[in-house]
Scaffold this motif. Structure first.
Motif, PDB file in Angstrom:
ATOM      1  N   MET A 158     -36.468  31.603 -10.174  1.00  0.00           N
ATOM      2  CA  MET A 158     -37.865  31.692  -9.727  1.00  0.00           C
ATOM      3  C   MET A 158     -38.313  30.394  -9.059  1.00  0.00           C
ATOM      4  SD  MET A 158     -40.300  33.747  -9.484  1.00  0.00           S
ATOM      5  CE  MET A 158     -42.066  33.798  -9.209  1.00  0.00           C
ATOM      6  N   ALA A 159     -37.900  29.244  -9.605  1.00  0.00           N
ATOM      7  CA  ALA A 159     -38.325  27.967  -9.021  1.00  0.00           C
ATOM      8  C   ALA A 159     -37.690  27.768  -7.648  1.00  0.00           C
ATOM      9  CB  ALA A 159     -37.964  26.814  -9.955  1.00  0.00           C
TER      10      ALA A 159
ATOM     11  N   GLY B  60     -41.524  29.082 -18.881  1.00  0.00           N
ATOM     12  CA  GLY B  60     -41.623  30.473 -18.446  1.00  0.00           C
ATOM     13  C   GLY B  60     -41.569  30.651 -16.936  1.00  0.00           C
ATOM     14  N   VAL B  61     -41.665  31.899 -16.538  1.00  0.00           N
ATOM     15  CA  VAL B  61     -41.617  32.240 -15.116  1.00  0.00           C
ATOM     16  C   VAL B  61     -42.800  31.602 -14.394  1.00  0.00           C
ATOM     17  CG1 VAL B  61     -41.750  34.174 -13.493  1.00  0.00           C
ATOM     18  CG2 VAL B  61     -40.356  34.374 -15.577  1.00  0.00           C
TER      19      VAL B  61
ATOM     20  N   ILE C 183     -22.939  23.606  -7.225  1.00  0.00           N
ATOM     21  CA  ILE C 183     -22.983  22.246  -6.662  1.00  0.00           C
ATOM     22  C   ILE C 183     -22.701  21.261  -7.797  1.00  0.00           C
ATOM     23  CG2 ILE C 183     -24.393  20.544  -5.459  1.00  0.00           C
ATOM     24  CD1 ILE C 183     -23.617  23.098  -3.816  1.00  0.00           C
TER      25      ILE C 183
ATOM     26  N   ALA D 235     -32.186  29.128 -22.929  1.00  0.00           N
ATOM     27  CA  ALA D 235     -33.002  30.294 -22.558  1.00  0.00           C
ATOM     28  C   ALA D 235     -34.390  29.888 -22.101  1.00  0.00           C
ATOM     29  CB  ALA D 235     -33.099  31.258 -23.736  1.00  0.00           C
TER      30      ALA D 235
ATOM     31  N   GLY E  75     -30.173  26.245  -6.693  1.00  0.00           N
ATOM     32  CA  GLY E  75     -30.729  27.137  -7.709  1.00  0.00           C
ATOM     33  C   GLY E  75     -31.595  28.194  -7.057  1.00  0.00           C
TER      34      GLY E  75
ATOM     35  N   ASP F  17     -26.480  28.900  -5.046  1.00  0.00           N
ATOM     36  CA  ASP F  17     -26.528  29.259  -6.468  1.00  0.00           C
ATOM     37  C   ASP F  17     -25.117  29.503  -6.967  1.00  0.00           C
ATOM     38  OD1 ASP F  17     -29.022  30.331  -8.452  1.00  0.00           O
ATOM     39  OD2 ASP F  17     -26.973  30.856  -9.051  1.00  0.00           O
ATOM     40  N   LYS F  18     -24.885  29.083  -8.191  1.00  0.00           N
ATOM     41  CA  LYS F  18     -23.526  29.212  -8.732  1.00  0.00           C
ATOM     42  C   LYS F  18     -23.211  30.645  -9.165  1.00  0.00           C
ATOM     43  CE  LYS F  18     -24.569  28.040 -13.536  1.00  0.00           C
ATOM     44  NZ  LYS F  18     -24.274  27.196 -14.673  1.00  0.00           N
ATOM     45  N   SER F  19     -24.252  31.453  -9.398  1.00  0.00           N
ATOM     46  CA  SER F  19     -24.018  32.815  -9.882  1.00  0.00           C
ATOM     47  C   SER F  19     -23.696  33.762  -8.730  1.00  0.00           C
ATOM     48  CB  SER F  19     -25.250  33.326 -10.626  1.00  0.00           C
ATOM     49  OG  SER F  19     -25.500  32.496 -11.727  1.00  0.00           O
TER      50      SER F  19
ATOM     51  N   CYS G 203     -39.950  40.185 -18.979  1.00  0.00           N
ATOM     52  CA  CYS G 203     -41.259  40.351 -18.337  1.00  0.00           C
ATOM     53  C   CYS G 203     -41.912  38.974 -18.306  1.00  0.00           C
ATOM     54  CB  CYS G 203     -42.133  41.305 -19.159  1.00  0.00           C
ATOM     55  SG  CYS G 203     -42.387  40.728 -20.856  1.00  0.00           S
TER      56      CYS G 203
ATOM     57  N   ILE H 187     -32.645  23.675 -11.067  1.00  0.00           N
ATOM     58  CA  ILE H 187     -31.753  24.227 -12.088  1.00  0.00           C
ATOM     59  C   ILE H 187     -32.179  23.673 -13.450  1.00  0.00           C
ATOM     60  CG2 ILE H 187     -29.905  24.397 -10.374  1.00  0.00           C
ATOM     61  CD1 ILE H 187     -28.553  22.005 -11.511  1.00  0.00           C
TER      62      ILE H 187
ATOM     63  N   ASP I  89     -38.784  25.483 -14.716  1.00  0.00           N
ATOM     64  CA  ASP I  89     -39.696  25.802 -15.815  1.00  0.00           C
ATOM     65  C   ASP I  89     -39.917  24.617 -16.751  1.00  0.00           C
ATOM     66  OD1 ASP I  89     -37.101  25.945 -16.829  1.00  0.00           O
ATOM     67  OD2 ASP I  89     -37.470  27.734 -18.049  1.00  0.00           O
TER      68      ASP I  89
ATOM     69  N   GLY J  51     -31.548  33.867 -11.416  1.00  0.00           N
ATOM     70  CA  GLY J  51     -31.403  32.974 -12.563  1.00  0.00           C
ATOM     71  C   GLY J  51     -31.609  33.719 -13.872  1.00  0.00           C
ATOM     72  N   ARG J  52     -32.505  33.188 -14.699  1.00  0.00           N
ATOM     73  CA  ARG J  52     -32.748  33.807 -16.009  1.00  0.00           C
ATOM     74  C   ARG J  52     -33.588  35.081 -15.910  1.00  0.00           C
ATOM     75  NH1 ARG J  52     -34.938  28.617 -18.696  1.00  0.00           N
ATOM     76  NH2 ARG J  52     -34.486  27.692 -16.656  1.00  0.00           N
TER      77      ARG J  52
END
Ligand SMILES: Cc1cc2nc3c(=O)[nH]c(=O)nc-3n(C[C@H](O)[C@H](O)[C@H](O)COP(=O)(O)OP(=O)(O)OC[C@H]3O[C@@H](n4cnc5c(N)ncnc54)[C@H](O)[C@@H]3O)c2cc1C
Length: 358
Positions: A16-17, A327-328, A137, A293, A13, A36-38, A70, A167, A321, A43-44
């Motif tokens: 941010m984490a 959150g971030v 993964i 989300a 992942g 990362d899968k993306s 933000c 993740i 999160d 991430g978000r």
């Protein structure tokens, strides 16, 4: 300093984490490898880039911050991280002009946004580190030679002394199940809130009668946030066009979670037109469904008894999160706590050869 003999750690992942944890562990001397899968990191905290075609066949580039728009800093520690990142030019304070119809004025704390796009902060945290994108993964295996990571039924990498799962909980549960069943069970029980997001390009809406605004918090209807995306700091406005991102409320998103995208798009466009006070000319529009989300802030603190998970005996950790308090900021706090726990239980060389934001 990272050496050939530095223990390897896999970070799954690159949101941010994961990015924060990777950066902190690399600074402490671990040989990190991020997956990362993306297609990209963040991430978000994401920005979608695309080209839309006008009636004459000309293509126009567009980008939309369709995930977190933000974030704010509530703790002194995160405020200090934000101040340093802002000083490094990675974050900019966002002071949007509020729509007069908003039910709340813009208050404190400050809103911050990475520039020039949302993933920029994670990209910076991961600069110089090995990141393998487009790699989901699907299983973690462990034997006497360490951890092995699988994707599509084959081994993608192996020989890791430790693994960090960064993740969202529903996806983490599947990876944790065989090694920490209790964590997997708690991850499965973690409630996540969905969100539909509308991305649209319209004609310019500001006029002498309707002054420009950048952010609306409607008091009723399907929309929670309406953002003039091209007016955010560091974005590129295009003459005569307006780029919008409109987020539906959690309740509306939950009710319409399985509705066809075309139906959702029509409903959210109607709500945006209502917010604008007129039917704009729609150049382009699409919707994105975030099934996971965000974390309900109350649930994050009541379900999680810790900010992170770390099993030193087998070298398995989890952050994100959902563990850190939403959150971030929650993702960052969780990653930071996990990195500290890993370093406290491991004898790795300490190094400061990479700038640390924490
Ligand atoms: C629409 C929306 C609005 C939001 N608004 C705000 C806000 O105003 N303020 C705020 O603070 N927060 C907001 N958030 C929440 C915020 O974005 C998240 O809390 C934070 O970004 C989570 O970071 P994370 O690293 O824990 O998880 P993520 O960002 O989800 O990162 C997880 C990463 O893991 C990858 N991944 C998943 N499964 C696998 C796998 N099997 N293998 C490899 N990689 C995998 C994913 O591709 C992703 O990149 C919002 C989120 C959304 C979607």
């Amino acid at each position: 300093m990272r050496t050939n003999s530095a223990p390897r750690i896999a970070i799954i992942g690159a949101g941010m984490a994961g990015a924060s944890c990777a950066q902190l562990l690399a600074s402490a001397g671990w040989a990190v490898q991020v997956f990362d899968k993306s297609r990209g990191v963040g991430g978000r905290m994401s920005t979608r880039r695309l080209d839309w075609t006008d009636a004459s066949g000309s293509a126009h580039p567009a980008s939309f911050d369709h995930g977190a728009p933000c974030f704010s800093a509530h703790s002194a520690d995160f405020a200090s991280f934000v101040a340093q990142a802002a000083g490094d030019g990675l974050l900019t304070r966002w002071s949007p002009r509020m729509a007069p119809s908003s039910y709340l004025p813009l208050g404190s704390p400050d809103l911050w946004t990475p520039t020039p796009d949302m993933p920029a902060l994670c990209r910076s945290l991961l600069a110089g580190l090995p990141v393998r994108t487009g790699c989901a993964i699907e299983a973690l295996r462990r034997d006497e030679s360490g951890w092995r990571l699988e994707s599509g039924g084959t081994t993608v990498d192996q020989g890791f002394a430790a693994v960090v799962v960064a993740i969202p909980p529903a996806q983490a549960a599947a990876l944790l199940q065989d090694h920490q069943a209790a964590w997997a069970q708690q991850a499965q029980a973690q409630k996540m809130l969905p969100g539909w997001a509308l991305m649209a390009v319209t004609d310019e809406i500001a006029s002498a009668e309707a002054p420009a605004w950048d952010l609306a918090w409607p008091s009723s209807g399907p929309l929670a946030w309406v953002i003039r995306d091209d007016a955010k700091p560091g974005r590129k406005p295009q003459p005569g066009l307006t780029h919008w991102v409109a987020h539906a409320t959690v309740d509306w998103s939950q009710t319409h979670l399985e509705a066809p995208a075309a139906e959702v798009e029509a409903a959210l466009k109607q709500a945006l037109a209502q917010q604008l006070g007129r039917q704009p000319h729609w150049h382009y529009s699409t919707v994105h469904r975030w099934r996971y989300a965000s974390v309900p802030r109350a649930a994050a603190s009541s379900i999680s008894t810790t900010t992170h998970r770390w099993d030193a005996a087998i070298g398995l950790g989890a952050c994100g999160d959902a563990l850190g308090g939403a959150g971030v900021e929650g993702a960052w706090a969780s990653a930071r706590a996990l990195a500290a726990a890993i370093n406290a239980s491991s004898k790795t060389p300490l190094s400061h050869d990479r700038p640390a934001h924490a």
